[in-house]
Design a protein around this motif. Structure first.
Motif, PDB file in Angstrom:
ATOM      1  N   LYS A  84       0.840  -1.202   0.000  1.00 42.13           N
ATOM      2  CA  LYS A  84       0.000   0.000   0.000  1.00 42.13           C
ATOM      3  C   LYS A  84       0.876   1.253   0.000  1.00 42.13           C
ATOM      4  N   GLU A 131       1.011   4.306  -2.719  1.00 44.32           N
ATOM      5  CA  GLU A 131       0.703   5.682  -2.319  1.00 44.32           C
ATOM      6  C   GLU A 131       1.900   6.627  -2.392  1.00 44.32           C
ATOM      7  N   ASN A 159      -6.410  -0.135  -6.434  1.00 41.35           N
ATOM      8  CA  ASN A 159      -6.228   1.269  -6.079  1.00 41.35           C
ATOM      9  C   ASN A 159      -7.549   2.024  -6.203  1.00 41.35           C
TER      10      ASN A 159
END
Length: 119
Positions: free
Chosen positions: A72, A76, A112
């Motif tokens: 993750k 990001e 996403n």
């Protein structure tokens, strides 16, 4: 006449065999129904395509992709989505061994879009 039929048949065979999907695209394609999650859909793709470099002992072990939180964070903050979409031959392509099948990339992109859910 026989040559015309032969050439027509060979030409037809050529066009039928020129499909944009490779065997890998077809064999690894996932039919996603509902929301994409890390555990159900993304983890296997990451494990199969990224851990040879992004695990202890790998050339990119400084940025491990072993856990949900690490993957993750890579999406990001470290351009994982951009790098997996590069074409073969472009610098910074991941995985460096060659582009993943588009079906796998699509799953990660959908993950996403769906909010980077774990389960």
């Amino acid at each position: 006449m026989k040559n015309t039929i032969l050439y027509t048949g060979l030409l037809a065979l050529f066009f039928v065999s020129c499909d944009s999907n490779t065997y890998e695209d077809i064999s690894e394609e996932q039919n996603i129904v509902g929301t994409v999650t890390y555990t159900a859909n993304v983890k296997t793709i990451i494990d199969n395509n990224c851990l040879s470099c992004h695990a202890p002992g790998g050339v990119a072990s400084f940025r491990p992709l072993l856990t949900y939180a690490q993957v993750k964070d890579a999406v990001e903050n470290h351009n994982l989505l951009g790098r997996i979409q590069l074409q073969n031959g472009q610098q910074q392509l991941m995985p460096q061994t060659g582009r993943m099948p588009q079906a796998n990339i699509n799953v990660i992109l959908q993950w996403n879009t769906d909010g980077l859910l774990e389960n």
